[in-house]
Design a protein around this motif. Structure first.
Motif, mmCIF file in Angstrom:
data_model
loop_
_atom_site.group_PDB
_atom_site.id
_atom_site.type_symbol
_atom_site.label_atom_id
_atom_site.label_comp_id
_atom_site.label_asym_id
_atom_site.label_seq_id
_atom_site.Cartn_x
_atom_site.Cartn_y
_atom_site.Cartn_z
ATOM 1 N N GLN A 226 0.853 -1.179 0.000
ATOM 2 C CA GLN A 226 0.000 0.000 0.000
ATOM 3 C C GLN A 226 0.891 1.232 0.000
ATOM 4 N N LEU A 227 0.704 2.112 -0.976
ATOM 5 C CA LEU A 227 1.529 3.302 -1.112
ATOM 6 C C LEU A 227 0.776 4.550 -0.692
ATOM 7 N N PHE A 228 1.463 5.425 0.022
ATOM 8 C CA PHE A 228 0.980 6.775 0.328
ATOM 9 C C PHE A 228 2.023 7.746 -0.205
ATOM 10 N N LEU A 229 1.579 8.905 -0.668
ATOM 11 C CA LEU A 229 2.495 9.851 -1.296
ATOM 12 C C LEU A 229 2.603 11.138 -0.484
ATOM 13 N N HIS A 230 3.837 11.539 -0.211
ATOM 14 C CA HIS A 230 4.140 12.829 0.411
ATOM 15 C C HIS A 230 3.345 13.057 1.693
ATOM 16 N N HIS A 231 3.427 12.119 2.602
ATOM 17 C CA HIS A 231 2.747 12.124 3.911
ATOM 18 C C HIS A 231 1.278 12.550 3.839
ATOM 19 N N ASP A 232 0.621 12.189 2.754
ATOM 20 C CA ASP A 232 -0.828 12.365 2.622
ATOM 21 C C ASP A 232 -1.469 11.002 2.861
ATOM 22 N N PHE A 233 -1.990 10.806 4.071
ATOM 23 C CA PHE A 233 -2.532 9.501 4.432
ATOM 24 C C PHE A 233 -4.023 9.387 4.144
ATOM 25 N N SER A 234 -4.557 10.344 3.355
ATOM 26 C CA SER A 234 -5.957 10.276 2.940
ATOM 27 C C SER A 234 -6.110 9.604 1.584
ATOM 28 N N ASN A 235 -5.002 9.423 0.859
ATOM 29 C CA ASN A 235 -5.018 8.766 -0.448
ATOM 30 C C ASN A 235 -3.989 7.646 -0.472
ATOM 31 N N SER A 236 -4.383 6.487 -0.982
ATOM 32 C CA SER A 236 -3.429 5.388 -1.090
ATOM 33 C C SER A 236 -3.715 4.559 -2.331
ATOM 34 N N VAL A 237 -2.706 3.806 -2.742
ATOM 35 C CA VAL A 237 -2.805 2.897 -3.879
ATOM 36 C C VAL A 237 -2.272 1.545 -3.420
ATOM 37 N N GLU A 238 -2.990 0.466 -3.749
ATOM 38 C CA GLU A 238 -2.528 -0.865 -3.370
ATOM 39 C C GLU A 238 -1.928 -1.579 -4.568
ATOM 40 N N ILE A 239 -0.732 -2.099 -4.380
ATOM 41 C CA ILE A 239 -0.015 -2.832 -5.412
ATOM 42 C C ILE A 239 -0.065 -4.320 -5.081
ATOM 43 N N ASN A 240 -0.553 -5.134 -6.020
ATOM 44 C CA ASN A 240 -0.539 -6.582 -5.854
ATOM 45 C C ASN A 240 0.720 -7.110 -6.518
ATOM 46 N N LEU A 241 1.646 -7.601 -5.715
ATOM 47 C CA LEU A 241 2.959 -7.978 -6.229
ATOM 48 C C LEU A 241 2.864 -9.065 -7.293
ATOM 49 N N GLU A 242 2.079 -10.095 -7.048
ATOM 50 C CA GLU A 242 1.976 -11.197 -8.004
ATOM 51 C C GLU A 242 1.478 -10.706 -9.361
ATOM 52 N N LYS A 243 0.433 -9.886 -9.358
ATOM 53 C CA LYS A 243 -0.132 -9.393 -10.618
ATOM 54 C C LYS A 243 0.849 -8.484 -11.357
ATOM 55 N N GLU A 244 1.577 -7.663 -10.602
ATOM 56 C CA GLU A 244 2.528 -6.764 -11.251
ATOM 57 C C GLU A 244 3.710 -7.525 -11.850
#
Length: 396
Positions: A226-244
């Motif tokens: 799960q990624l958060f950008l620039h200490h903004d914890f209101s938005n995140s993106v989940e990366i599925n390692l197997e699929k990537e």
């Protein structure tokens, strides 16, 4: 003059101290690891290297120089590193010497447990770790702390690592000096960990600083990031390692994964404004010098690290030959602020060299030499410019 990035970015340059923090949590047999990456640049990437033969596929995170700042492989092994106060480490005679990049890639491609990592690293000369600590965590929740002279296994349910040397005699005093680390510790004292990614991200939120560029929440059993950008914890993106990994070798600029309206993307675009590349630095300069006396401004110039930051950003732009004009603008601005800085004039000379504006390159290398007659890089470049000019003249 080119900035020399030895080992990891966090292995240290100059400027202000930039650290990272990592929280490891094992709850009911499930392990989650959070990491804050603190740095000056928002040019962060995540890239994927699928398995080759018997090796594991790996997701790496870092910046545009592609030096791994962290990673997770498909076996659930996680890695990160931290800048620490420098301590002398004697060379480990008889052990194998390898570049740290090769060490990280080999470990992440071949191992699934921290015990395996420890056995491998015990054969490697790790004496280069004079100002940093590496940490590995596996699915079981076991972790390995790697210092220049120590390999220490641990298995606490909850553990926070940051910018201190775990085996140093003064480690407890060193920890108390890190306010962001202590915020994480105090949060754990008043909040019961429940083993969820949300709790892990709450801990990382407590420990973020103004220059936290991204945060990873690694779910070692589920295989997600799960990624958060620039200490903004209101938005995140989940990366599925197997699929990537199924997509083959590829990468993402982290900012491209988030909404354009998010805080991190806004900062990323401001920092990377091709129409006004020096604008970010100008804004810092204007903000920090507004209303100050001449003496206060001179003190700011000498202590802020703005010269270093300008040089770093200029070289980021100059990685792309198409963006050399942007680097010229940045180095020009910096030399106007720091007219006695030989290194910045050397960098401006190099930018003009890359632009094949040899006349301007000669002027700026000459200025660098007048400020620092021992600048061998400038002398070498001036010789090469002369050779290039003579070569072009002979062709005509």
């Amino acid at each position: 003059m080119k900035i020399k990035v030895l080992l990891f970015i966090f292995f240290f340059l100059s400027h202000t101290f930039y650290g990272c923090s990592m929280f490891k949590m094992t709850h009911k047999g499930k392990t989650i690891v959070g990491n804050n990456e603190d740095w000056v640049s928002p040019n962060a990437e995540i890239w994927f290297e699928p398995k080759i033969q018997d090796q594991y596929g790996v997701a790496y995170v870092g910046f545009i120089n592609r030096f791994p700042q962290g990673a997770m492989n498909e076996a659930g092994l996680v890695f990160d590193g931290f800048a620490t106060p420098e301590i002398p480490v004697p060379k480990q005679e008889g052990k194998i010497q390898k570049p740290v990049r090769d060490i990280v890639h080999y470990v992440m491609g071949n191992f699934s447990t921290v015990q395996q990592v420890k056995e491998y690293l015990s054969t490697i000369d790790m004496s280069f770790l004079t100002s940093s600590v590496m940490m590995f965590v596996d699915k079981t929740g076991a972790y390995l702390l790697v210092e220049g002279g120590a390999l220490v296994l641990g298995n606490q349910e909850y553990y926070i690592q940051s910018n201190f040397n775990p085996t140093k005699n003064t480690v407890e005093e060193d920890k108390k000096k890190l306010d962001y680390y202590m915020k994480g510790v105090n949060f754990l004292k008043t909040n019961q960990p429940n083993g969820t990614p949300a709790f892990c991200s709450s801990v990382m939120d407590q420990m973020h600083v103004k220059d936290t560029q991204y945060t990873n929440i690694y779910n070692l059993n589920k295989g997600t990031i799960q990624l958060f950008l620039h200490h903004d914890f209101s938005n995140s993106v989940e990366i599925n390692l197997e699929k990537e990994l199924e997509k083959g070798v590829h990468s993402y600029m982290m900012a491209d994964l988030f909404p354009a309206s998010s805080e991190g993307v806004i900062f990323y675009k401001k920092y990377n404004d091709a129409d006004n590349p020096e604008g970010y630095l100008k804004d810092i300069w204007a903000k920090e010098t507004a209303g100050k006396t001449k003496e206060e401004i001179e003190k700011y110039k000498s202590t802020s690290g703005l010269a270093w930051l300008s040089n770093y950003i200029g070289y980021e732009w100059m990685r792309d030959k198409k963006q050399v004009p942007a680097a010229v603008k940045i180095f020009t601005f910096a030399t106007e602020i720091y007219p006695e800085n030989a290194n910045l004039f050397d960098s401006l000379g190099e930018a003009y060299w890359n632009a094949k504006d040899y006349k301007s390159a000669i002027v700026n290398y000459g200025k660098s030499l007048s400020l620092n007659p021992e600048n061998l890089d400038a002398i070498d470049r001036l010789v090469k410019i002369k050779q290039e000019v003579e070569k072009a003249g002979n062709k005509n």
